[in-house]
Design an enzyme around this catalytic site. Structure first.
Site, short mmCIF file in Angstrom:
data_model
loop_
_atom_site.label_atom_id
_atom_site.label_comp_id
_atom_site.label_asym_id
_atom_site.label_seq_id
_atom_site.Cartn_x
_atom_site.Cartn_y
_atom_site.Cartn_z
N SER A 127 1.69 0.86 -39.33
CA SER A 127 1.37 2.26 -40.17
C SER A 127 -0.01 2.57 -40.47
O SER A 127 -0.50 1.52 -40.79
CB SER A 127 2.49 2.39 -41.32
OG SER A 127 1.77 3.48 -42.18
N TYR A 152 6.22 -2.03 -49.16
CA TYR A 152 6.49 -1.71 -47.88
C TYR A 152 5.20 -2.01 -47.01
O TYR A 152 5.16 -2.39 -46.04
CB TYR A 152 7.03 -0.26 -47.90
CG TYR A 152 6.66 0.39 -46.70
CD1 TYR A 152 7.61 0.05 -45.51
CD2 TYR A 152 5.71 1.36 -46.32
CE1 TYR A 152 7.06 0.72 -44.08
CE2 TYR A 152 5.46 1.86 -45.07
CZ TYR A 152 6.07 1.63 -44.22
OH TYR A 152 5.92 2.35 -42.92
N LYS A 156 3.75 -4.54 -43.56
CA LYS A 156 3.03 -3.95 -42.41
C LYS A 156 1.88 -4.88 -42.27
O LYS A 156 1.64 -5.49 -41.29
CB LYS A 156 2.77 -2.55 -42.17
CG LYS A 156 4.02 -1.63 -42.37
CD LYS A 156 4.72 -1.87 -41.09
CE LYS A 156 6.08 -0.82 -41.06
NZ LYS A 156 6.89 -1.27 -39.88
C1 UD1 Z 1 4.73 7.65 -46.63
C2 UD1 Z 1 4.03 6.45 -46.36
C3 UD1 Z 1 3.82 5.74 -45.14
C4 UD1 Z 1 4.91 5.82 -44.48
C5 UD1 Z 1 5.27 7.04 -44.06
C6 UD1 Z 1 6.99 7.26 -43.46
C7 UD1 Z 1 2.68 6.50 -48.78
C8 UD1 Z 1 1.41 6.41 -49.30
N1 UD1 Z 1 2.82 6.48 -47.29
O1 UD1 Z 1 3.56 8.62 -45.85
O2 UD1 Z 1 3.18 4.61 -45.28
O3 UD1 Z 1 4.55 4.96 -43.11
O4 UD1 Z 1 5.63 7.61 -45.31
O5 UD1 Z 1 8.05 6.79 -44.28
O6 UD1 Z 1 3.81 6.43 -49.29
N2 UD1 Z 1 4.99 15.54 -50.11
C9 UD1 Z 1 5.00 16.47 -50.87
N3 UD1 Z 1 6.45 17.01 -51.21
C10 UD1 Z 1 7.66 16.12 -50.80
C11 UD1 Z 1 7.22 15.18 -49.90
C12 UD1 Z 1 6.12 15.03 -49.32
O7 UD1 Z 1 4.51 17.34 -51.61
O8 UD1 Z 1 8.97 16.56 -51.28
C13 UD1 Z 1 3.68 15.50 -49.76
C14 UD1 Z 1 3.00 14.16 -50.20
O9 UD1 Z 1 2.61 14.25 -51.36
C15 UD1 Z 1 1.93 13.76 -48.93
C16 UD1 Z 1 2.71 14.45 -47.73
O10 UD1 Z 1 3.59 15.53 -48.20
O11 UD1 Z 1 0.75 14.40 -49.45
C17 UD1 Z 1 3.03 13.71 -47.01
O12 UD1 Z 1 4.14 13.02 -47.51
P1 UD1 Z 1 5.46 11.89 -46.62
O13 UD1 Z 1 5.95 12.71 -45.80
O14 UD1 Z 1 6.10 11.10 -47.66
O15 UD1 Z 1 4.43 10.91 -45.85
P2 UD1 Z 1 3.15 9.81 -46.47
O16 UD1 Z 1 3.32 9.76 -48.14
O17 UD1 Z 1 2.00 10.42 -45.77
#
Ligand code: UD1
Length: 344
Positions: A127, A152, A156
């Protein structure tokens, strides 16, 4: 004769899409999965798409006896794509030992069994989380690895090191480590897709569940980041594009196209898209306004990260090509299919 590939975690999100791509390319695919975070019905979805039923055995990769029995039952496996792992960042903070046991013991078992059963290659699912908060974007494979912010993420990093050390010791295997950015979307047929159990943690399943009325609104975690619109920026990659990279990586190992015993590739589009931009594109594609509220930042979130995928483009001859609109349309089609089937 068709080459045999074992896909661990093959009923999971990325695993199932990769199984489809491998089968369509002529590989004989065997799946093991403990079904802790996926459903056996995924096998039916795969079979409807490819008209080929993959071998499936419910085995937990941490169970060495079960794993050895599997390799004895199915001799002649050429390569392994190892997806099976726990992947929820928040849960890993609450249950670190579960994550260390699942994610690390699984890999150790596989590595020990590979030479014994003459398995030549391992493609490992890593990742972009290994980079932490990057000093600059886009980020390439030589960027420093930052201390992990969750168990987690740490698993990795540790797993990458375990593979490196094992190969360095002279083990007769080759490995390609793939560092994914943010995989989203579903197979265009909507026969398979991402099936979050409980409340989704990731952005796109949360968006589609909100749009269909399962969740009242999406919480956007923060609009005060140092980015053009204040929301976080990610590199969203279509799951089918991502799956195709696994096929290319497996071909590369099994056809001996590389002199290196271990290679690392970033898999992303090379384009950063903000959370708010993604919402706009989703609304445009579906014609549905999305109910969302800006809330506080989520702990541990990275402000902005996107890939420099040039190495994968050049060396693997692979490129993420699906337009974001198409990817989000596939995610929505999948959500509608789940509703139609009464699953969600
Ligand atoms: C996360 C993990 C990453 C993992 C991936 C897949 C972290 C820092 N990274 O990625 O290691 O491989 O998940 O499981 O945790 N968001 C919202 N509202 C929501 C959900 C997400 O605003 O309800 C935003 C988050 O703040 C972020 C973006 O959407 O900025 C992407 O979030 P998400 O899909 O959870 O992925 P990552 O956090 O990038």
């Amino acid at each position: 004769m068709a080459k045999k590939v074992l896909v661990t975690g093959g009923t999971g999100y990325i695993g199932s899409h990769t199984v489809v791509v491998l089968q369509e390319a002529g590989y004989e695919v065997l799946i093991i999965d403990n079904l802790s975070n996926s459903n056996i019905d995924v096998i039916e979805g795969i079979t409807r798409i490819t008209h080929t039923r993959p071998v499936f055995e419910k085995v937990d990769c941490t169970d060495m006896d079960g794993m050895r029995a599997f390799f004895e039952k199915y001799p002649g496996i050429d390569g392994i794509i190892h997806f099976a792992a726990s992947k929820a960042v928040g849960e890993s903070v609450r249950k670190p030992l579960l994550y260390y046991r699942n994610n690390i013991v699984s890999l150790l078992n596989l590595l020990e069994l590979m030479p014994e059963f003459k398995v030549k290659g391992l493609v490992f699912s890593s990742s972009c989380t290994v980079y932490g908060e990057p000093d600059k974007n886009p980020i390439d494979e030589d960027a420093p690895i930052k201390p992990a912010t969750s168990p987690y993420g740490n698993t990795k990093q540790i797993n990458e090191e375990i593979i490196r050390d094992y190969i360095h010791s002279g083990a007769l295997i080759k490995s390609i480590i793939l560092r994914y950015f943010n995989p989203i979307g579903a197979h265009p047929s909507a026969e398979i897709g991402e099936l979050p159990i409980g409340e989704p943690q990731n952005l796109v399943p949360y968006i589609t569940q909100t749009a269909i009325g399962i969740r009242p609104y999406l919480k956007v975690f923060g609009n005060d980041y140092n980015t053009p619109d204040g929301s976080c920026i990610r590199d969203f990659i279509d799951v089918m594009d991502l799956s195709r990279a696994h096929l290319v990586a497996m071909d590369r190992i099994l056809e001996g196209k590389s002199d290196e015993n271990m290679e690392i590739f970033n898999l992303g589009t090379g384009r950063g898209v903000s959370v708010l931009e993604l919402i706009r594109v989703f609304e445009k594609v579906t014609g549905k306004p999305l109910n969302y509220k800006i809330v506080g930042r989520r702990e541990g979130d990275i402000e902005q990260i996107w890939a420099n995928p040039e190495k994968a483009n050049k060396v693997l001859g692979w490129k993420a090509e699906t337009p974001l609109e198409e990817t989000l349309a596939s995610a929505w089609k999948w959500q509608l299919k789940l509703r139609e089937r009464g699953i969600m």
